[in-house]
Design a protein around this motif. Sequence first.
Motif, short mmCIF file in Angstrom:
data_model
loop_
_atom_site.label_atom_id
_atom_site.label_comp_id
_atom_site.label_asym_id
_atom_site.label_seq_id
_atom_site.Cartn_x
_atom_site.Cartn_y
_atom_site.Cartn_z
N HIS A 1 12.96 -7.71 7.67
CA HIS A 1 12.53 -7.27 6.34
C HIS A 1 13.73 -6.91 5.46
CE1 HIS A 1 8.15 -7.26 6.54
NE2 HIS A 1 8.28 -6.93 7.81
N LEU B 1 14.67 -8.73 1.88
CA LEU B 1 15.03 -8.06 0.62
C LEU B 1 16.34 -8.59 0.08
CD1 LEU B 1 14.89 -5.86 -1.56
CD2 LEU B 1 15.80 -4.24 0.13
N LEU C 1 9.08 -13.33 -3.46
CA LEU C 1 8.39 -12.15 -2.92
C LEU C 1 7.04 -12.56 -2.35
CD1 LEU C 1 9.10 -9.47 -5.68
CD2 LEU C 1 9.80 -9.31 -3.29
N GLN D 1 10.35 1.11 7.53
CA GLN D 1 9.60 0.28 6.59
C GLN D 1 9.11 1.08 5.38
OE1 GLN D 1 7.50 -2.51 9.86
NE2 GLN D 1 7.52 -3.29 7.77
N ASP E 1 4.72 -7.66 0.11
CA ASP E 1 5.97 -6.94 -0.11
C ASP E 1 5.76 -5.73 -1.02
OD1 ASP E 1 7.39 -8.74 1.44
OD2 ASP E 1 8.06 -9.94 -0.26
N THR E 2 6.49 -4.67 -0.73
CA THR E 2 6.48 -3.47 -1.59
C THR E 2 7.93 -3.15 -1.98
OG1 THR E 2 6.57 -2.02 0.35
CG2 THR E 2 4.38 -2.56 -0.52
N LEU E 3 8.56 -4.12 -2.62
CA LEU E 3 10.00 -4.03 -2.90
C LEU E 3 10.32 -3.94 -4.38
CD1 LEU E 3 11.13 -6.79 -0.36
CD2 LEU E 3 11.30 -4.30 -0.06
N SER F 1 10.58 2.49 0.01
CA SER F 1 11.78 1.78 0.45
C SER F 1 13.03 2.27 -0.28
CB SER F 1 11.61 0.27 0.24
OG SER F 1 10.62 -0.25 1.09
N ASN G 1 10.12 -2.12 3.17
CA ASN G 1 9.02 -3.06 2.96
C ASN G 1 7.74 -2.64 3.68
OD1 ASN G 1 7.96 -5.18 1.55
ND2 ASN G 1 8.73 -6.77 2.91
N ARG G 2 6.64 -2.87 2.98
CA ARG G 2 5.26 -2.58 3.39
C ARG G 2 4.90 -1.11 3.24
NH1 ARG G 2 4.33 -6.80 8.45
NH2 ARG G 2 4.09 -8.64 7.13
#
Length: 276
Positions: free
Chosen positions: A65, A69, A79, A10, A83-85, A44, A39-40
């Motif tokens: 996850h 994406l 999103l 992740q 999300d940290t994408l 990533s 993600n998270r």
Amino acid sequence: MSTYVIGDIQGCFAELQLLLQKVQFSSRDQVWFVGDLVNRGPDSLKTLRFIKNLGSAAKVVLGNHDLHLLAVYFANARLKRSDTLSETLSATDCEELMLWLKAQPLLHYDQQLNAIMTHAGVPASWSLEQAQSRAREVEEKLQGDNYTEYFQQMYGNQPDLWSDNLQGMERLRCITNYLTRMRFCSQSERLELNYKGEIGNHPSGFQPWFELHHNNDKSPLILFGHWAAIMGQTGQSNILALDTGCVWGEHLSALRLEDLSLHKVASLSRTKPGEL
């Protein structure tokens, strides 16, 4: 040569590097990833680039996850706040990474090691051959011309019970949910996809999917991630959980398949559930 199976990363790239250093991973070894590469966590993009560049030394299965994406990229899925994408989606090599990720399977089986890996597990009523065949149905859709249809209709909890009569996207969504989202199910293997907490407080009439398995000496070793709340504990000798909550401030784990030795590094993150 060693074969290591690593739990949900992740985006915890720094911990991945520390773990590979700890086990003295070399070019002679193989490393399997149980999905949710992204993600998270904070990195990533670095994680995807690194694993892609491992080439044939890496075996990857898609997690929920990872599929999210892909749905954001290929089908403009929304999103989520957690999300940290964004860095990945804006990268110059994003398309190359997404095409590589989309080509990864939902299930990996090694006959010599008699080990099967999916992100969330394998229903007890599915034989190895059935699980492989059903995973291929989704994989063929992802590699076909109309893969955007899959991502547009992938989300949802229904149907929540497998039937051989399922067709089209309902069938593919059901397969996807069993292999990438399953935690609790009923005796009939109806999925409970809303509760994500610890065992013991789950809804009545449901139980952890792995408790329905009746294994023997010939049963394959089942390797999965997805379920950080159980912290690697299944109570089953041949069903092993690898998600030990790195992104939530716990550990990233690697299992050496040749001797089933477990190796861990502590998370560098202080993120806890609910903070993202």
